[in-house]
Design an enzyme around this catalytic site. Structure first.
Site: not given
Ligand SMILES: Cc1ncc(C[n+]2csc(CCOP(=O)(O)OP(=O)(O)O)c2C)c(N)n1
Lengths: 578, 186
Positions: A50, A112-113, A162, A490
């Site tokens: 979802e 439920f749910q 529902k 990042m």
């Molecule tokens: C759902 C979620 N969890 C954690 C983060 C924190 N976060 C921001 S950038 C990042 C790393 C992203 O890694 P990747 O997709 O491999 O991209 P890259 O930075 O290596 O290009 C994280 C963990 C986030 N933005 N969103």
């Protein structure tokens, strides 16, 4: 004749012009799905999670400006929509989410749910409803679409027990619903607008700072008219990319944490900052005390609560950007900005966006993988920036670019070159990893013949990879550009720069799947690219495929950082250049 | 930091109070008191909220309240002339020996005895918070059993005579009463 609640729902959707919904069934929405299967006017895309449905609806809405529609079941189905709703809320995206609910008499019984869906989503929706009577269904749906799409848009959720779907009532669809407590205001105050025109005409060093509000209101043309008429340079936020062509000589590209040196410096030095549909986000302002200290500030925004929230402005104008600019432009005269534009042009020469392809990012082999040809061990690994420039060329700068979140997102923002509104589809406010692939699906569903490019990272793609199956089912020719650095890049960059390289929980490369095989397992095409010289060929191969998704695994430099960078909470003069 | 009295007219729909309370808690704003009751028009409710914060925070609160779809009107009464009252039910320990004294104190505060038992007296007091605080202060030594306060309710004043002190400081209502009471006592 009376209709069931479920029939009223589909009839109402037709009245709202909805011909596409994204959803996933479950016990309490079976009555609705029963009606959907005999409603050919509404296409239902069966997703695999979802969250995917919400991002698809969101991507669809960002690309088209029309509200995206989601259907989910109660309990876990509803809770799975939360991230996608919050993502849309933060970026003011119109969306209507229908969740099933247990029958009215069971609500509150831990049935439920059952989940308190309106309670859970209250702070992340513009408004939400729990319908308890079938006779209210049409009215509530009309109000929901009205609220979602007007004023500052946003997601609206309707919780539908529902028995309300099964019960019957007369169907009458309200014309434009009247809601006493909701009267969005579009026109700006003429007196304020006149003052703004005087300030712009008098400015010597103006900057137009353009945000997502400009795109939402469809004001790209007006922004350009204003910029040209006032001879004022323009910078956009991440959300504003595309609102002003980056190829235009007045463009300073993006500002903020990873914005250009010249945009951030111009904001620091300007004498008038005109904020058009942006919100002085902390990723843009950095240290508030030092943010654009010497400028007068005008702020145009449809949401009064955006005014004076982070930055006190000299002249607030509450109204829709397009409406306000239409009123403003005739009153503006060309300002004397020649010297200012010259200075900015010099800055552009002196501090261009750049990546140094001779800079030794990583020298030992290619990402330490032994399944790769390592003929020239000193040869540099592929750079993301280069790949993105080539993607820009391969799509003539006209693709819909849908990103995930991380370094690749910022590189896409910096390097693709955005010239049209609604072509940069990215989660700006919430920064949701996992947004890219499903949002890309939503965009491609809206524009089957357009080039839709998903820019993602090896971390992000795994957050909603299951939607590859949805893309396959819909035969979407998505181009998935995976910039694979083997890291949560990042986060690694922050640990590198601000935590003395103490890498913690960011290394994915040992355990990443083989993305090419993964794509193939879904029936899609997988292509792996290691070297600069293979990028163009691989891209043209991918661009030629038009009946299924292509995942391109670009194995890039592991420890490259995004520059320039203003550290969080710092001021723009503390910018780190490469 | 100043205390602000915010008066809201809202649609009387389920969830509206949760929306408003959530808006405060979600942003880390504190509510000092909140009171809700039916408004003049059927289907509406009047909510009075007492909160505090610097001007920028309060400005934000008011704007956020205005964004809530079910909110019809928001007024910050603080800089207007307004009437405010609170009602308190105070159950205090009482016995043969001190019952008379407690009754006297209530009379001074124009409060009413609304319940009596061998060991307690329950007093109904109305006025602004200062007055309620004052009577509670007087009764505390006897031992407060239970207290229920409504929180502030307020409405803007309509009639503004030329020499009316406007904007009226909320304290002045109690100040005036206090003077009357002191005069009475003298
Ligand atoms: C759902 C979620 N969890 C954690 C983060 C924190 N976060 C921001 S950038 C990042 C790393 C992203 O890694 P990747 O997709 O491999 O991209 P890259 O930075 O290596 O290009 C994280 C963990 C986030 N933005 N969103």
């Amino acid at each position: 004749m009376e209709l069931t609640g479920a029939e009223i729902l589909t009839e109402s959707l037709k009245r709202e012009g909805v011909d596409l919904v994204f959803g996933y069934p479950g016990g309490v929405v079976i009555p609705l799905y029963d009606v959907l299967q005999r409603t050919p006017e509404i296409r239902h895309v069966l997703v695999r999670h979802e969250q995917g449905a919400t991002h698809m609806a969101d991507g669809y809405a960002r690309a088209t400006g029309k509200p995206g529609v989601v259907i989910a079941s109660s309990g876990p189905g509803a809770t799975n929509t939360v991230t996608g709703i919050a993502t849309a809320y933060m970026d003011s995206i119109p969306m209507v989410v229908f969740t099933g609910q247990v029958p009215v008499h069971l609500i509150g019984n831990d049935a439920f749910q059952e989940s308190d869906t309106v309670g859970i989503t209250r702070p992340i929706t513009k408004h939400n409803f729990l319908i308890k009577e079938t006779e209210d269904v049409a009215q509530v749906i009309a109000e929901a679409f009205f609220i979602a799409t007007t004023g500052r848009p946003g997601p609206v959720l309707i919780d539908l027990p529902k028995d309300v779907q099964v019960g019957t009532a007369k169907f009458e669809y309200p014309e434009r619903p009247q809601i006493r407590g909701y009267k969005p205001n579009y026109d700006g105050h003429p007196g304020q607008i006149k003052k703004a025109a005087e300030m712009i005409t008098a400015a010597k060093k103006p900057v137009l700072y353009v945000g997502g509000g400009a795109i939402i209101s469809g004001a790209a043309e007006e922004i350009q008219q204003l910029a040209v008429k006032a001879a004022a340079p323009v910078t956009t936020t991440l959300m504003g990319l595309g609102a002003f062509p980056e190829s235009h000589e007045l463009s300073m590209k993006m500002l903020g944490m990873h914005g250009t040196w010249f945009a951030n410096t111009a904001v620091m030095e300007c004498d008038l900052l005109v904020n058009i549909g942006a919100r002085f986000d902390d990723r843009v302002t950095g240290n508030l005390d030092e943010f654009s200290q010497n400028s007068k500030k005008i702020h145009i925004d449809i949401d009064p609560s955006s005014m004076n929230k982070n930055v006190i402005v000299d002249l607030p104008i509450v109204g829709d950007v397009k409406h306000v600019l239409k009123q403003l432009i005739p009153l503006v005269e060309r300002a004397d900005t020649e010297d200012w534009l010259k200075r900015i042009n010099n800055w552009k020469q002196e501090h261009p966006l750049t990546y140094d392809s001779t800079d030794s990012v990583h020298e030992e082999g290619l990402n330490g993988r032994d399944d790769q040809p390592v003929e020239t061990p000193k040869k540099l690994p592929l750079r993301a920036q280069y790949v993105l420039e080539k993607v820009g060329e391969a799509t003539k700068g006209e693709a819909y670019v849908v990103t995930d979140v991380g370094q690749h997102q910022m590189w896409a923002a910096q390097w693709y070159g955005f010239n049209r509104p609604r072509t940069m589809i990215t989660s700006g406010g919430l920064g949701t990893m996992g947004f890219g692939l499903p949002a890309g699906i939503g965009v491609q569903m809206a524009y089957p013949d357009a080039d839709v490019v998903v820019i993602t990272g090896d971390g992000s793609i795994q957050m909603n990879i299951q939607e590859m199956a949805t893309a396959m089912a819909c035969k979407l020719p998505l181009k998935i550009i995976l910039l694979n650095n083997g890291f949560l890049g990042m986060v690694r960059q922050w640990q590198d720069l601000f935590y003395a390289k103490r890498y913690s929980a960011v290394d994915l490369k040992e355990t990443n799947p083989d993305f090419v095989k993964l794509a193939e397992a879904f029936g899609a095409v997988g292509i792996r690219v290691f070297r600069d010289e293979d990028v163009e060929d691989a891209l043209s191969e991918a661009m030629a495929i038009n009946d299924r998704p292509v995942l391109m695994d670009f194995v890039i430099a592991e420890e490259d950082n995004v520059y320039p960078m203003i550290p969080a909470g710092a001021a723009s003069h503390e910018m780190i250049e490469e | 930091m100043r205390r602000h009295t915010i008066s809201l007219l809202v649609e009387n729909r389920f969830g509206v109070l949760a929306r408003i309370a959530g808006l405060f808690s979600g942003r880390g704003f504190n509510i000092d008191s909140i009171s809700v009751g039916e408004g003049a028009e059927p289907g509406t409710s009047r909510i009075t909220i007492l909160t505090q914060g610097d001007e920028m925070i309060v400005e934000q609160i008011i704007k956020q309240l205005n964004r809530v779809i079910d909110v019809l009107r928001v007024v910050d009464l603080t800089d207007h002339s307004f009437i405010n009252r609170e009602l308190a039910l105070i159950k205090v320990n009482a016995n043969q020996a001190n019952r008379q004294e407690i009754v006297q104190i209530s009379e001074i505060f124009r409060a009413k005895i609304v319940d009596i038992s061998p060991k307690t007296l329950t007093i109904e007091a109305t006025g602004n918070e200062d007055k309620i605080d004052a009577i509670m202060g007087m009764l505390r030594p006897f031992g407060l059993r239970e207290v229920a306060r409504t929180g502030r309710v307020a409405l803007a004043r309509d009639f503004k005579s030329k020499d009316a002190p406007s904007p009226e400081a909320p304290e002045s209502v109690w100040e005036k009463e206090r003077k009357e009471i002191t005069a009475d006592l003298a």
